[in-house]
Design an enzyme around this catalytic site. Sequence first.
Site, PDB file in Angstrom:
ATOM      1  N   PHE A 179      -8.138  34.031  33.949  1.00  0.00           N
ATOM      2  CA  PHE A 179      -7.409  33.202  34.919  1.00  0.00           C
ATOM      3  C   PHE A 179      -6.680  32.024  34.268  1.00  0.00           C
ATOM      4  CE2 PHE A 179     -10.488  30.117  34.437  1.00  0.00           C
ATOM      5  CZ  PHE A 179     -11.464  29.946  35.385  1.00  0.00           C
ATOM      6  N   GLU A 180      -5.814  31.381  35.057  1.00  0.00           N
ATOM      7  CA  GLU A 180      -4.852  30.373  34.577  1.00  0.00           C
ATOM      8  C   GLU A 180      -3.881  30.982  33.570  1.00  0.00           C
ATOM      9  OE1 GLU A 180      -4.520  27.677  35.976  1.00  0.00           O
ATOM     10  OE2 GLU A 180      -6.404  26.813  36.629  1.00  0.00           O
ATOM     11  N   GLY A 181      -3.698  32.295  33.664  1.00  0.00           N
ATOM     12  CA  GLY A 181      -2.810  33.005  32.746  1.00  0.00           C
ATOM     13  C   GLY A 181      -3.619  33.767  31.717  1.00  0.00           C
ATOM     14  N   ASN A 183      -4.753  35.548  28.427  1.00  0.00           N
ATOM     15  CA  ASN A 183      -4.452  35.107  27.067  1.00  0.00           C
ATOM     16  C   ASN A 183      -3.352  35.926  26.413  1.00  0.00           C
ATOM     17  OD1 ASN A 183      -6.446  33.262  27.490  1.00  0.00           O
ATOM     18  ND2 ASN A 183      -7.695  33.837  25.730  1.00  0.00           N
ATOM     19  N   GLN A 281       6.080  42.899  20.993  1.00  0.00           N
ATOM     20  CA  GLN A 281       4.884  42.156  21.384  1.00  0.00           C
ATOM     21  C   GLN A 281       3.877  41.991  20.249  1.00  0.00           C
ATOM     22  OE1 GLN A 281       3.136  43.556  25.027  1.00  0.00           O
ATOM     23  NE2 GLN A 281       4.898  42.918  26.251  1.00  0.00           N
TER      24      GLN A 281
END
Length: 375
Positions: A179-181, A183, A281
């Site tokens: 969460f919060e993005g 990794n 990526q």
Amino acid sequence: IFLTLSLSLLLPISSSSPRHFCHHSATLHFDDVKVPIENVLGEVGGGFKVAMNILNNGRFGMACALSGTMKQAIQIATEHATQRIQFGDKISKYGLIKEKLARMSSILYATEAMGYLVAGNMDKGLQEFQIEAAISKVFASEAATQVVDEAIQITGGMGFMSDSPLERMYRDLRIFRIFEGANEILRLFIALNGLQGAGENLKGLQKAMKNPLANVNLLMGEGSKRLVRMISTPSPTEGSFTQVAEPLRGSAKILEQHIGEFGDVVEKVLMRHGKKVMNEQLALKYIADAAIDIYASSACVSRASASNTPEEYALAESFVESASKRIKSNLKEARSSNKRTKQLIDTIVEHSYSGVESGSAPAYNITHPTLIGRK
């Protein structure tokens, strides 16, 4: 807050038993939601920026909070090591245990140092700190998992029992890498934001090279400054590194070298892929990991230089030494084209995809050794 025609709360999504979490997650369903004009915060259409600022604060705050988690884990592991006797002596005296505890402390020190650095810049009025917040979140969420994992290893089977705080920490920490993005997404965010600034500088250099005589001042200036190297990381020759403590001059020199190498790699990746770099990526991951370690090392050297204590010198030098190995490895991987690595990855996953999508085989469908050669 909201005036809605239809706002329903669906069934809570249980992530674990209530005794381990202070909240539940749930799905909100919005149907033709109306917000009165007097309830609009800021400008219409500016909500994304508000959301991003909230995420920045959450990511930064997460790093600070996880520092406390790591402190407790180190405390529990140290208490156990100084009391547990094996082979006629306390296990705290054995080299492998001492190495684990030292590494855990240096990782915690780096996490705290980044938190102090970001907080200091915020106190000075810095408005743009999204990259630093993302770096702090990625590093702290993975560092805390590593520290608690080692704490459990030191405490042995006792650390695995449900009565141990470490057992709960280990499970609860898993969500912080999501969460919060996630990794993985934040690594791309860190790399692409840094590359964006480098790309703009590189375009200026490329234009200047078309007419070098007319742009000699620009080329000479850029040749010395190498602005493309300034990718979200402080230089040891500027800012907080102007007063590096004497015992840490070697660490600062290592960082200076890595920042130069980092700039060269970023330039090479941009020249090779151009606008298509966002699709690379693997290269972006290596660049982000190198940037994270450089930033963390810079924060350590800055903090330790200000403290002027042998213990903090040792913590900073220890972290820079270990981070340097990772930086070298990541820059080497980013510098290469990774063609063979990509081929191997594609061969493995395409074999898995084909079986699962057709329903003919499981994702991992490798012939058992005893069946090789049989019809």
